[in-house]
Write a protein that holds these residues in place. Structure first.
Motif, short mmCIF file in Angstrom:
data_model
loop_
_atom_site.label_atom_id
_atom_site.label_comp_id
_atom_site.label_asym_id
_atom_site.label_seq_id
_atom_site.Cartn_x
_atom_site.Cartn_y
_atom_site.Cartn_z
N VAL A 55 1.60 7.26 -31.43
CA VAL A 55 0.99 7.54 -32.74
C VAL A 55 2.00 7.22 -33.84
N ALA A 56 3.24 7.69 -33.64
CA ALA A 56 4.27 7.44 -34.64
C ALA A 56 4.48 5.94 -34.83
N ALA A 57 4.25 5.20 -33.75
CA ALA A 57 4.43 3.75 -33.81
C ALA A 57 3.22 3.07 -34.42
N GLY A 58 2.15 3.82 -34.62
CA GLY A 58 0.97 3.23 -35.23
C GLY A 58 0.07 2.52 -34.25
N VAL A 75 -0.91 -2.15 -39.07
CA VAL A 75 -0.62 -2.47 -40.46
C VAL A 75 0.54 -3.47 -40.47
N HIS A 76 0.37 -4.48 -41.24
CA HIS A 76 1.39 -5.51 -41.23
C HIS A 76 2.53 -5.11 -42.17
N SER A 77 3.40 -4.31 -41.65
CA SER A 77 4.51 -3.89 -42.48
C SER A 77 5.81 -4.15 -41.76
N ALA A 78 6.87 -4.17 -42.49
CA ALA A 78 8.15 -4.51 -41.90
C ALA A 78 9.22 -3.60 -42.48
N VAL A 79 10.22 -3.35 -41.69
CA VAL A 79 11.31 -2.53 -42.16
C VAL A 79 12.39 -3.42 -42.75
N PHE A 223 10.02 -6.46 -37.90
CA PHE A 223 9.03 -5.47 -37.50
C PHE A 223 8.73 -5.59 -36.02
N GLN A 224 8.89 -4.52 -35.33
CA GLN A 224 8.49 -4.44 -33.93
C GLN A 224 7.20 -3.67 -33.88
N ALA A 225 6.12 -4.33 -33.55
CA ALA A 225 4.92 -3.56 -33.31
C ALA A 225 5.24 -2.68 -32.13
N ARG A 230 15.32 2.67 -32.49
CA ARG A 230 16.74 2.74 -32.78
C ARG A 230 17.43 2.24 -31.52
N ALA B 78 13.73 0.25 -46.15
CA ALA B 78 12.47 0.54 -46.79
C ALA B 78 11.36 -0.13 -46.02
N VAL B 79 10.22 0.45 -46.08
CA VAL B 79 9.08 -0.14 -45.41
C VAL B 79 8.35 -1.05 -46.39
N MET B 80 8.34 -2.31 -46.04
CA MET B 80 7.73 -3.31 -46.90
C MET B 80 6.38 -3.67 -46.30
N THR B 81 5.37 -3.60 -47.09
CA THR B 81 4.05 -3.96 -46.59
C THR B 81 3.75 -5.40 -46.98
N VAL B 82 3.43 -6.18 -45.98
CA VAL B 82 3.10 -7.58 -46.24
C VAL B 82 1.60 -7.71 -46.12
N TRP B 163 0.06 -9.36 -32.05
CA TRP B 163 1.45 -9.81 -32.02
C TRP B 163 2.33 -8.59 -31.80
N THR B 164 3.53 -8.83 -31.42
CA THR B 164 4.37 -7.69 -31.08
C THR B 164 5.60 -7.57 -31.96
N SER B 165 6.05 -8.68 -32.53
CA SER B 165 7.19 -8.55 -33.43
C SER B 165 7.14 -9.65 -34.47
N ALA B 166 7.75 -9.37 -35.58
CA ALA B 166 7.71 -10.32 -36.68
C ALA B 166 9.05 -10.29 -37.40
N ARG B 230 2.77 10.08 -41.86
CA ARG B 230 1.38 9.65 -41.97
C ARG B 230 0.67 10.81 -42.64
#
Lengths: 233, 233
Positions: A55-58, A75-79, A223-225, A230, B78-82, B163-166, B230
């Motif tokens: 859940v935390a991973a979305g 959600v297409h987000s990246a750190v 971003f790792q889906a 860590r 920071a969490v960046m939303t694309v 997809w799994t990573s970006a 969340r």
DNA sequence: TGCGTCATTATGTCTAGACATAATATGAGG
DNA sequence: CCTCATATTATGTCTAGACATAATGACGCA
């Protein structure tokens, strides 16, 4: 005999795999915790923990009584990591230097005092980034004692001041003539501007604007889906 | 009588508070779990869970045998939303349109075929972003059937391909003459370039390069120290 | 038919205790 | 004084069982 060294992890990775492979599509109902516990031969709490991490991973959504479901399109987000410039430059193997240009204490009638600092970050003696920073002295009284002519304010603040939320705005701008000169590039050159506002609670702590030569600096975001992992997990 | 409705949460918020208030500075050792359990009148597992959440939030570090410590300056990330451009533009209240310029299927000797798509995203009939995308047909065979002359590839991929990573790279660049013309701006104008590589497992799925007019587009990133929360928590 | 009530169900949280594991501290031997 | 083996300690993970809670769906009544 122990069932397995790491049941929670095994469960998490198994479910992750099924989701990523497409076997379980978004909206699919995941078997109830009891059943998963039986299937993996562990306690329900362990299943619950694994699902909690998903859940935390979305990747998963849980609703009481309804059950657990594969979450809809991640959600297409990246750190994005916004590094301390001193560290970033050191990591590149170049020598870092901070040069203050102007330090102004502004007494605002009725409002709190602010400290405004202009300066340049150098990498290998070449100008790397321009910075203008405003510090709220009400929130950061210790800043009045710091010597920002010597130490970069970002580095100092990182080490001394806790903050709770930040907002970044990234934008491409053309360098003005003054900025271009300070950055040793041409007027109108494409620069990456990073603005950052930081708060503690709901009170502003500091505002920064950093200007990087576009040909010298990238912002990288990963971003790792699955997990904001860590190290070595 | 129950000790309290939500011990784990209480513990977490209490420790969060002490860290944010500065009472516990970075590096400070947090009392051992046994003691916290005694202090809050709950089981060690509950304390452990609370601490685990604080670790996930980046506020606390834990080392076996050594103990738990207030984390050093929270990593400034920071969490960046694309966002999907179609959605982003619609959210602005402007009409979105995609216009394909060139769709090329590239047969690479020995390697997998790729599909390369050039096009322009319009907002309110003004060019908003240039896009060049490469899709690995080996990973996304269905892409051969999609009609990218009509549907923007990003939107299509988001809906169809897991997809799994970006990896994102953000950079400021000057528009070439061709690019400037397509974006209806001046040659050399500062543009924000967003490159994104996407993988499923270790196999590349797609690569995109999007070019935005610097005066028309910002990237915003938020960060809450404490928790990637969340809703309503 | 429609609505309110209640039992059911699956998740949410907690406990007490157990064993695993890694890193530190200690002490013995060189 | 240094080094290596060992004991200790605090975290890491798990279990089995308990009770709380929210949402669903079924039932009964109007």
């Amino acid at each position: 005999m122990r069932a397995a060294p790491n049941p929670a992890r095994r469960i998490r990775e198994d479910i992750e795999g099924r989701i990523h492979s497409g076997e379980w599509k978004p909206g699919t109902r995941i078997p109830i915790e009891q059943e998963l516990a039986a299937r993996y031969g562990c306690a329900r709490a362990t299943v619950s923990k694994a699902l909690g991490e998903l859940v935390a991973a979305g990747l998963v959504e849980r609703r009481r009584k309804a059950g657990s479901f594969v979450a809809h399109p991640p959600v297409h987000s990246a750190v994005m990591t916004v590094p301390d410039l001193a560290e970033l430059i050191a990591a590149r193997g170049e020598t870092y230097r901070w040069e203050a240009r102007a330090i102004v204490r502004r007494k605002n009638a009725g409002e709190a005092d602010t400290l405004q600092i202009d300066g340049i970050h150098f990498a290998a003696d070449e100008p790397f980034a321009l910075e203008r920073r405003t510090i709220e002295l009400a929130e950061v009284p210790a800043a009045a004692e710091a010597n920002f002519a010597v130490e970069a304010p970002g580095t100092w603040l990182l080490a001394h001041i806790p903050w709770t939320s930040a907002r970044h705005v990234v934008r491409a701008v053309a360098a003005t003539r003054t900025e271009a000169k300070a950055l040793a590039t041409g007027s109108g050159a494409a620069c990456l501007q990073l603005e950052r506002d930081t708060w503690r609670g709901d009170r502003p702590v500091t505002h920064v604007r950093q200007l990087f030569r576009g040909d010298r600096f990238d912002l990288v975001a990963e971003f790792q889906a699955g997990m904001p992992r860590r190290e070595g997990d």
